[in-house]
Design a protein around this motif. Sequence first.
Motif, PDB file in Angstrom:
ATOM      1  N   GLN A   1      -3.313  -3.277   3.728  1.00 52.75           N
ATOM      2  CA  GLN A   1      -3.625  -4.677   4.000  1.00 52.75           C
ATOM      3  C   GLN A   1      -3.584  -5.029   5.483  1.00 52.75           C
ATOM      4  O   GLN A   1      -4.364  -5.866   5.930  1.00 52.75           O
ATOM      5  CB  GLN A   1      -2.640  -5.590   3.241  1.00 52.75           C
ATOM      6  N   ALA A   2      -2.691  -4.388   6.216  1.00 51.30           N
ATOM      7  CA  ALA A   2      -2.538  -4.735   7.633  1.00 51.30           C
ATOM      8  C   ALA A   2      -3.289  -3.768   8.550  1.00 51.30           C
ATOM      9  O   ALA A   2      -3.331  -3.975   9.767  1.00 51.30           O
ATOM     10  CB  ALA A   2      -1.063  -4.768   8.012  1.00 51.30           C
ATOM     11  N   GLY A   3      -3.862  -2.699   7.995  1.00 51.60           N
ATOM     12  CA  GLY A   3      -4.697  -1.798   8.790  1.00 51.60           C
ATOM     13  C   GLY A   3      -3.961  -0.795   9.656  1.00 51.60           C
ATOM     14  O   GLY A   3      -4.517  -0.284  10.631  1.00 51.60           O
ATOM     15  N   PHE A   4      -2.720  -0.471   9.318  1.00 52.46           N
ATOM     16  CA  PHE A   4      -1.970   0.519  10.087  1.00 52.46           C
ATOM     17  C   PHE A   4      -2.343   1.937   9.646  1.00 52.46           C
ATOM     18  O   PHE A   4      -2.728   2.159   8.503  1.00 52.46           O
ATOM     19  CB  PHE A   4      -0.457   0.309   9.924  1.00 52.46           C
ATOM     20  N   ARG A  61       9.321 -12.505   9.461  1.00 49.29           N
ATOM     21  CA  ARG A  61       9.404 -12.169  10.889  1.00 49.29           C
ATOM     22  C   ARG A  61       8.474 -11.005  11.225  1.00 49.29           C
ATOM     23  O   ARG A  61       7.765 -11.022  12.245  1.00 49.29           O
ATOM     24  CB  ARG A  61      10.843 -11.773  11.259  1.00 49.29           C
ATOM     25  N   LEU A  62       8.476 -10.008  10.367  1.00 49.17           N
ATOM     26  CA  LEU A  62       7.619  -8.843  10.593  1.00 49.17           C
ATOM     27  C   LEU A  62       6.148  -9.233  10.551  1.00 49.17           C
ATOM     28  O   LEU A  62       5.351  -8.787  11.389  1.00 49.17           O
ATOM     29  CB  LEU A  62       7.922  -7.759   9.555  1.00 49.17           C
ATOM     30  N   SER A  63       5.771 -10.069   9.587  1.00 54.05           N
ATOM     31  CA  SER A  63       4.381 -10.517   9.469  1.00 54.05           C
ATOM     32  C   SER A  63       3.924 -11.223  10.735  1.00 54.05           C
ATOM     33  O   SER A  63       2.844 -10.968  11.267  1.00 54.05           O
ATOM     34  CB  SER A  63       4.214 -11.461   8.277  1.00 54.05           C
ATOM     35  N   GLN A  64       4.751 -12.124  11.245  1.00 51.65           N
ATOM     36  CA  GLN A  64       4.399 -12.892  12.424  1.00 51.65           C
ATOM     37  C   GLN A  64       4.308 -12.011  13.679  1.00 51.65           C
ATOM     38  O   GLN A  64       3.519 -12.279  14.584  1.00 51.65           O
ATOM     39  CB  GLN A  64       5.421 -14.007  12.647  1.00 51.65           C
ATOM     40  N   SER A  65       5.107 -10.954  13.714  1.00 50.81           N
ATOM     41  CA  SER A  65       5.147 -10.095  14.896  1.00 50.81           C
ATOM     42  C   SER A  65       3.971  -9.132  14.956  1.00 50.81           C
ATOM     43  O   SER A  65       3.389  -8.919  16.026  1.00 50.81           O
ATOM     44  CB  SER A  65       6.452  -9.287  14.927  1.00 50.81           C
ATOM     45  N   THR A 105      -2.014 -12.895  10.538  1.00 50.99           N
ATOM     46  CA  THR A 105      -2.986 -13.211   9.479  1.00 50.99           C
ATOM     47  C   THR A 105      -2.531 -12.691   8.115  1.00 50.99           C
ATOM     48  O   THR A 105      -3.169 -12.967   7.114  1.00 50.99           O
ATOM     49  CB  THR A 105      -4.360 -12.595   9.801  1.00 50.99           C
ATOM     50  N   ILE A 106      -1.445 -11.921   8.083  1.00 50.11           N
ATOM     51  CA  ILE A 106      -0.966 -11.380   6.813  1.00 50.11           C
ATOM     52  C   ILE A 106       0.335 -12.086   6.422  1.00 50.11           C
ATOM     53  O   ILE A 106       1.008 -12.685   7.251  1.00 50.11           O
ATOM     54  CB  ILE A 106      -0.718  -9.852   6.898  1.00 50.11           C
TER      55      ILE A 106
END
Length: 512
Positions: A19-22, A132-136, A140-141
């Motif tokens: 989902q986050a493209g890592f 916190r992780l999402s915002q960092s 958009t996730i």
Amino acid sequence: MFITEKYKFYKLTNYLIEQAGFEIRYITKSGEGIVLEKYEKRRNKVIFIQHQSFDWSNHLEKHMNRQIKFLMEQVRQFRGRKTDYHLVFVSDFAPVDNWQRLQETRNINESGTKTSSLYYVTSENIDEELQRLSQSVDDTIDIRFTQVPSIPEQEQQSMYLHQKIESEYRRKDQQFKEVFQYGKVKWTYTLILVNLLVFFLLESEGSSTDSMHLIEWGAKFNPAIASGEWWRIGSSMFLHIGVFHLFMNMLALFFLGEVNERIYGSKRFLGIYFTAGIFGGVASFATNNAVAAGASGAIFGLFGALLFFGLHYKELFFKTMGSSLLIIVAINIAFGFTIPQIDNGAHLGGLLGGFLAAQVLHLPKKQEKLKQFTASILVVGLIIGMGSYGLMNVKSTENPEELAMIVQYYIDQEQYTQAIDVTDRFIENNTDHHYTYFYRAIAYMQKGSTERAETDFQRAIELHYDFPEAHYNLAVLYDRNNHSDARKHAEIAHEQRPQNEQFKSLYEELSQ
């Protein structure tokens, strides 16, 4: 519970990938630590996610520092100068003392281009830490665990996700090995040995910095090429002007040749190398009148082939060589425009030729038939076009040293008319120069046109009286029917250059 935290660990890792493209960069031997990376907006985001618990915050801090050191040592794995390291620990419980002091984002180098952040995920704070992780990493996730399945389902999904992540990592690793170990290196070393051998032979019979000696050995010399010696485009690739020129080119060939031959295989590598060399040689013929030699065009072609590789394997390209290669190419091109002695035609032509040759031959196990055919037509068309342009401009020069070599070459080849044509063009396009008339007079002498030769020698002396060679040759002409004038000019030549035995001998002969 251990099973639940393990499930969350794999679920979170899979979410970040899908989902986050890592991208997966590394998995620890235990399988409980995974390194993910994503590059965007000229900044690198690296996540180290691990399933591990700590009793005390100082243990957590020491482990954090070790992992940051490990990640920074893997700099080749990551793109860009600016990197944010996010350390995520999924645990059954939090340290008993104050670990929150470690949450603050910290600069880990003096320039501030690298930062580290900690996220410690437990059942009590999972929503807060994931937010916190999402915002960092990507605002958009929205990472959430809204519903946790039963324990048996958690075990099944954990096993499935573990195998899925491991399989993807192995696939990436296998792809890396297949791409960079397709061919064996053999022709790179052979080409280096051939260049060294040719240089040794060249130096054993003269100086590699002597233009006429280079021409004799097959350097790129436009008038000779225009006369039909097109083979010089190829032979000049194996000649070098001085030890430093040889050393720099062979060093570049060693590194660029090895990686290209591993990527493309030996046959494609040779095709790219020689196509780029020929392309660069013809480009030099079209844009540069000077005597030229060296493997630079072919070597720049290897740069071009790696750039073509980068278009098809962007991730591997930037992961291994991308930024450094682009910087090196840019520096070399910039040097070419600031240092007059560098043959930009050969360099830029070789770069383009190597790129197009790579498109024609393409990468192993890849085909784009229409593009390959189009590139083939383009290579042939450009070579013919540059060659034709070079032929139209081959007789024009503004450099007296080049003019001397051109005329000397034509005289040695007994092509006196061509030598006279070159000097005629030079006189038409420039103001009067004494050496131009001198060279044309020599050609007239060899052709038997003594009156025209005499006129040109006289004009050369009018423009520059201290010209012993002109006086000497005029004395030779006058000796046939004007002894007094012959003696006069022989005396002047001897006075202007008394150490020259030939001038002295003629003067003594006419004085008797």
